[in-house]
Design an enzyme around this catalytic site. Structure first.
Site, PDB file in Angstrom:
ATOM      1  N   ASP A   1       1.089  -1.049   0.009  1.00 17.81           N
ATOM      2  CA  ASP A   1       0.068   0.360   0.009  1.00 17.81           C
ATOM      3  C   ASP A   1       0.768   0.972   0.201  1.00 17.81           C
ATOM      4  O   ASP A   1       1.855   0.946  -0.509  1.00 17.81           O
ATOM      5  CB  ASP A   1      -0.871  -0.026   1.065  1.00 17.81           C
ATOM      6  CG  ASP A   1      -2.557   0.304   1.477  1.00 17.81           C
ATOM      7  OD1 ASP A   1      -2.145   1.645   0.432  1.00 17.81           O
ATOM      8  OD2 ASP A   1      -3.078   0.026   0.660  1.00 17.81           O
TER       9      ASP A   1
ATOM     10  N   VAL B   1      -8.302  -4.244   1.837  1.00 18.18           N
ATOM     11  CA  VAL B   1      -7.425  -5.251   2.328  1.00 18.18           C
ATOM     12  C   VAL B   1      -6.235  -5.337   1.036  1.00 18.18           C
ATOM     13  O   VAL B   1      -5.155  -6.083   1.252  1.00 18.18           O
ATOM     14  CB  VAL B   1      -7.779  -6.855   2.870  1.00 18.18           C
ATOM     15  CG1 VAL B   1      -8.501  -6.475   4.381  1.00 18.18           C
ATOM     16  CG2 VAL B   1      -8.537  -7.138   1.731  1.00 18.18           C
ATOM     17  N   LYS B   2      -6.849  -5.095  -0.026  1.00 23.06           N
ATOM     18  CA  LYS B   2      -5.192  -5.173  -0.646  1.00 23.06           C
ATOM     19  C   LYS B   2      -4.642  -6.607  -0.974  1.00 23.06           C
ATOM     20  O   LYS B   2      -3.450  -6.407  -1.417  1.00 23.06           O
ATOM     21  CB  LYS B   2      -4.158  -3.515  -1.072  1.00 23.06           C
ATOM     22  CG  LYS B   2      -5.054  -2.855  -1.811  1.00 23.06           C
ATOM     23  CD  LYS B   2      -3.867  -1.518  -1.554  1.00 23.06           C
ATOM     24  CE  LYS B   2      -4.276  -0.013  -2.193  1.00 23.06           C
ATOM     25  NZ  LYS B   2      -5.215   0.224  -0.919  1.00 23.06           N
ATOM     26  N   ARG B   3      -5.450  -7.599  -1.065  1.00 19.60           N
ATOM     27  CA  ARG B   3      -5.135  -8.964  -1.104  1.00 19.60           C
ATOM     28  C   ARG B   3      -4.822  -9.206  -2.929  1.00 19.60           C
ATOM     29  O   ARG B   3      -5.251  -8.871  -2.862  1.00 19.60           O
ATOM     30  CB  ARG B   3      -5.311  -9.907  -0.315  1.00 19.60           C
ATOM     31  CG  ARG B   3      -5.754  -9.534   1.060  1.00 19.60           C
ATOM     32  CD  ARG B   3      -4.821  -9.638   1.713  1.00 19.60           C
ATOM     33  NE  ARG B   3      -4.847  -9.826   3.241  1.00 19.60           N
ATOM     34  CZ  ARG B   3      -5.019  -8.570   3.759  1.00 19.60           C
ATOM     35  NH1 ARG B   3      -4.863  -7.501   3.846  1.00 19.60           N
ATOM     36  NH2 ARG B   3      -5.706  -9.104   5.601  1.00 19.60           N
TER      37      ARG B   3
END
Lengths: 275, 275
Positions: A88, B84-86
């Site tokens: 991120d 969550v940017k998984r």
């Protein structure tokens, strides 16, 4: 790595594997699986790599179990790479870095994996915190899955590939450590089965000066020969990661431990041959 | 979006913001902050986007708090996008998808953000689970941070940019929904401050046929004008995300709610103008 060989054993409690040990696929079953791994591998291998997703799937109680796994490995003196692939920017990346690498945390790990879709530079908070706390990060560079090339082989305005940008960033961050003869705190993830991609893209993994985490050894198809093809002269930097091949030997602790030792010996022999 | 306007309010309890509300930066302070947000925004805005990192930094107890936030928003009938940017592959990606989008979970969210460094196709388990459960995913495409272009603007063998590959993948997955006049379950994250990048890279966000999550509106510099520049005719698909501008109006619930309404009205007016 000197004592135990260049093997990192994964803890990947996915449903099929947990059930193959005769355990139910519940939080209790996964706990039994994971703590058996801690008992089998703690103090016995160079490094253990729990996969966060297989704990997160049980929500906060699964994350609490993961913390117990991390504490158990720490007490046994075994290095832990937590495979979380976070990525991120800004204060958010700082929070992820603190969550896993923060210096005052009792459940901190020795390294995490991070994902650079937002650019290598976006990972700066994690890179800096790892350097400051003596911990490490492994940045995804080249992965073995067939879809990976669409991103990782793409070329930027200067003609350098996306993976090449990641390698260059790591090389810059590791330069000081390299000059003093050590491996730097920025490692890379390079799949054991990427074939000729490292050479095709002109990546210099030796000068990068950090450890190379190579998933996919064993059940996923990576062999001694493929490691040699992928890494060449950078083989001494490789930490080979095997999950299924070792874990499928379970659930008996002595058998698991012997499987890890056997795979570890194979890896050590391979790296010695390359020297 | 019809009832409340195209605004998604972030819950980003980072240290500076929590302390600016007169709260201690502890788990208890963050809980007070987050549950105040649930009270202020639940049932009042189209959508709320908690940032997972600011909960994960408190370990499993922070994740348990995040689950309470998700339950509270669900009870209030407000859509939740969990940021969550998984991103991973195979059984690991499946576990992440199940963790957040699984159909039998009491703490499931309406959508998550995912990161395609391993290629758009690696996200398949999450894309398919979202479609099957009536939920959604927002795939990172173009981000506003300066380092993002080194990956996202890079071009693959066919000449298409990495971001363009993501747009094409989403368009294919959304095709059936689009033919029946609906937005598909695959959204994209495109920063509100990427300037002319969408045009420069030749991206067709209208035909992509899914919602567009646009972070960076408000304190991070995104304005009505920049949204118009970035999205053009795709503006009706935009869900603008604002965190700091709204949250800095706290800690009083009525004041927070009014700040969200005011920003929501601005967004609705902008989208209406574009129609």
């Amino acid at each position: 790595m000197d004592a135990h060989g260049p093997l990192c054993v994964g803890i990947d409690p996915h449903q099929q594997l947990v059930e193959s040990w005769g355990l139910p696929y519940t939080l209790a079953g996964v706990e039994r699986f994971a703590m058996t791994c801690v008992e089998a591998f703690g103090g016995q291998v160079a490094c253990v790599k729990p996969q966060s997703a297989f704990f997160e799937v049980f929500g906060s109680r699964g994350v609490a179990l993961l913390e117990r796994v991390q504490s158990g490995l720490r007490q046994a003196g075994t290095l832990t790479i937590l495979d979380v692939k976070r990525g991120d920017i800004g204060s958010t990346m700082t929070a992820y870095a603190e969550a896993f690498l923060g210096k005052d945390r009792s459940d901190a790990v020795d390294a995490i994996t991070v994902s650079p879709y937002l650019g290598y530079g976006s990972l700066r908070p994690a890179l800096d915190l790892a350097a400051a706390t003596g911990r490490g990060v492994f940045v995804l560079a080249l992965t073995s899955n067939p879809e990976g090339a669409s991103v990782q082989h793409a070329r930027g305005a200067g003609g350098r590939s996306v993976a090449g940008e990641v390698v260059a960033g790591a090389a810059a961050d590791n330069a000081a450590a390299r000059e003093s003869g050590r491996l730097g705190s920025v490692g890379l993830v390079v799949g054991a089965t990427v074939g000729t991609a490292v050479r095709d893209l002109g990546l210099d993994l030796t000068s990068m000066g950090g450890p190379l985490l190579a998933p996919g050894v064993g059940a996923q198809g990576g062999t001694a020969e493929s490691l040699r093809q992928v890494f060449g002269e950078a083989l001494p930097q490789v930490l080979a990661s095997s999950s299924r091949e070792v874990l499928s030997a379970g659930p008996d602790v002595p058998v698991l431990r012997e499987a890890a030792r056997r795979t570890g010996r194979q890896m050590r022999a391979l790296v010695a041959l390359s020297g």
